[in-house]
Write a protein that holds these residues in place. Structure first.
Motif, PDB file in Angstrom:
ATOM      1  N   HIS A 197       0.849  -1.191   0.000  1.00  0.00           N
ATOM      2  CA  HIS A 197       0.000   0.000   0.000  1.00  0.00           C
ATOM      3  C   HIS A 197       0.885   1.241   0.000  1.00  0.00           C
ATOM      4  O   HIS A 197       1.839   1.330   0.760  1.00  0.00           O
ATOM      5  N   THR A 198       0.558   2.201  -0.866  1.00  0.00           N
ATOM      6  CA  THR A 198       1.273   3.470  -0.910  1.00  0.00           C
ATOM      7  C   THR A 198       0.271   4.594  -0.684  1.00  0.00           C
ATOM      8  O   THR A 198      -0.721   4.691  -1.409  1.00  0.00           O
ATOM      9  N   ALA A 199       0.524   5.423   0.313  1.00  0.00           N
ATOM     10  CA  ALA A 199      -0.315   6.596   0.578  1.00  0.00           C
ATOM     11  C   ALA A 199       0.397   7.822   0.032  1.00  0.00           C
ATOM     12  O   ALA A 199       1.597   7.987   0.225  1.00  0.00           O
ATOM     13  N   ARG A 200      -0.348   8.656  -0.670  1.00  0.00           N
ATOM     14  CA  ARG A 200       0.235   9.849  -1.291  1.00  0.00           C
ATOM     15  C   ARG A 200      -0.522  11.093  -0.874  1.00  0.00           C
ATOM     16  O   ARG A 200      -1.727  11.056  -0.654  1.00  0.00           O
ATOM     17  N   ALA A 201       0.183  12.212  -0.814  1.00  0.00           N
ATOM     18  CA  ALA A 201      -0.423  13.518  -0.539  1.00  0.00           C
ATOM     19  C   ALA A 201      -1.077  14.038  -1.818  1.00  0.00           C
ATOM     20  O   ALA A 201      -0.903  13.464  -2.897  1.00  0.00           O
ATOM     21  N   LEU A 207       3.742   9.520   1.176  1.00  0.00           N
ATOM     22  CA  LEU A 207       3.708   9.708   2.618  1.00  0.00           C
ATOM     23  C   LEU A 207       4.060   8.432   3.369  1.00  0.00           C
ATOM     24  O   LEU A 207       4.653   8.482   4.438  1.00  0.00           O
ATOM     25  N   GLU A 208       3.681   7.300   2.798  1.00  0.00           N
ATOM     26  CA  GLU A 208       3.855   6.034   3.507  1.00  0.00           C
ATOM     27  C   GLU A 208       3.810   4.877   2.517  1.00  0.00           C
ATOM     28  O   GLU A 208       3.049   4.905   1.554  1.00  0.00           O
ATOM     29  N   VAL A 209       4.621   3.876   2.749  1.00  0.00           N
ATOM     30  CA  VAL A 209       4.550   2.616   2.016  1.00  0.00           C
ATOM     31  C   VAL A 209       4.528   1.511   3.064  1.00  0.00           C
ATOM     32  O   VAL A 209       5.360   1.499   3.963  1.00  0.00           O
ATOM     33  N   SER A 210       3.552   0.634   2.961  1.00  0.00           N
ATOM     34  CA  SER A 210       3.485  -0.475   3.905  1.00  0.00           C
ATOM     35  C   SER A 210       3.282  -1.783   3.141  1.00  0.00           C
ATOM     36  O   SER A 210       2.697  -1.807   2.067  1.00  0.00           O
ATOM     37  N   GLU A 211       3.781  -2.849   3.715  1.00  0.00           N
ATOM     38  CA  GLU A 211       3.684  -4.168   3.101  1.00  0.00           C
ATOM     39  C   GLU A 211       3.129  -5.127   4.136  1.00  0.00           C
ATOM     40  O   GLU A 211       3.548  -5.125   5.292  1.00  0.00           O
ATOM     41  N   SER A 212       2.144  -5.932   3.722  1.00  0.00           N
ATOM     42  CA  SER A 212       1.525  -6.897   4.624  1.00  0.00           C
ATOM     43  C   SER A 212       1.372  -8.232   3.918  1.00  0.00           C
ATOM     44  O   SER A 212       1.133  -8.276   2.710  1.00  0.00           O
ATOM     45  N   ILE A 213       1.497  -9.294   4.688  1.00  0.00           N
ATOM     46  CA  ILE A 213       1.254 -10.644   4.168  1.00  0.00           C
ATOM     47  C   ILE A 213       0.284 -11.321   5.128  1.00  0.00           C
ATOM     48  O   ILE A 213       0.545 -11.407   6.321  1.00  0.00           O
ATOM     49  N   TRP A 214      -0.869 -11.757   4.584  1.00  0.00           N
ATOM     50  CA  TRP A 214      -1.909 -12.373   5.383  1.00  0.00           C
ATOM     51  C   TRP A 214      -2.322 -13.704   4.764  1.00  0.00           C
ATOM     52  O   TRP A 214      -2.277 -13.877   3.545  1.00  0.00           O
ATOM     53  N   PRO A 215      -2.789 -14.643   5.593  1.00  0.00           N
ATOM     54  CA  PRO A 215      -3.367 -15.871   5.034  1.00  0.00           C
ATOM     55  C   PRO A 215      -4.598 -15.498   4.195  1.00  0.00           C
ATOM     56  O   PRO A 215      -5.441 -14.710   4.643  1.00  0.00           O
ATOM     57  N   ALA A 216      -4.685 -16.003   3.000  1.00  0.00           N
ATOM     58  CA  ALA A 216      -5.741 -15.602   2.070  1.00  0.00           C
ATOM     59  C   ALA A 216      -7.141 -15.923   2.583  1.00  0.00           C
ATOM     60  O   ALA A 216      -8.093 -15.226   2.265  1.00  0.00           O
ATOM     61  N   ASP A 217      -7.288 -16.954   3.395  1.00  0.00           N
ATOM     62  CA  ASP A 217      -8.612 -17.318   3.895  1.00  0.00           C
ATOM     63  C   ASP A 217      -9.058 -16.462   5.076  1.00  0.00           C
ATOM     64  O   ASP A 217     -10.148 -16.622   5.588  1.00  0.00           O
TER      65      ASP A 217
END
Length: 48
Positions: A5-9, A15-25
Motif C-alpha cells: 500500500h502506498t499513501a500519497r499527498a 507519505l507512507e509505504v506499507s507491506e503486509s502478508i496475510w493468510p488468504a482465507d
C-alpha cells in the motif's frame, strides 16, 4: 495475500509505504473511493 500500500499527498508526494502478508482465507478487501455526485459527460465518445 501480499499487499503493498502506498499513501500519497495531494501533490503526489509519497507519505507512507506499507507491506503486509496475510493468510488468504482470513483477509477481506474493502476498496473505498469517492464517486462524484454529478455524472461527468465525456467530450468525445469512448474508444472501448
Amino acid at each position: 495475500m501480499h499487499v503493498i500500500h502506498t499513501a500519497r499527498a495531494e501533490d503526489d508526494t509519497v507519505l507512507e509505504v506499507s507491506e503486509s502478508i496475510w493468510p488468504a482465507d482470513r483477509g477481506t478487501i474493502i476498496d473505498e473511493y469517492l464517486i462524484d455526485q454529478e455524472a461527468n459527460v465525456p467530450d468525445v465518445p469512448s474508444q472501448i
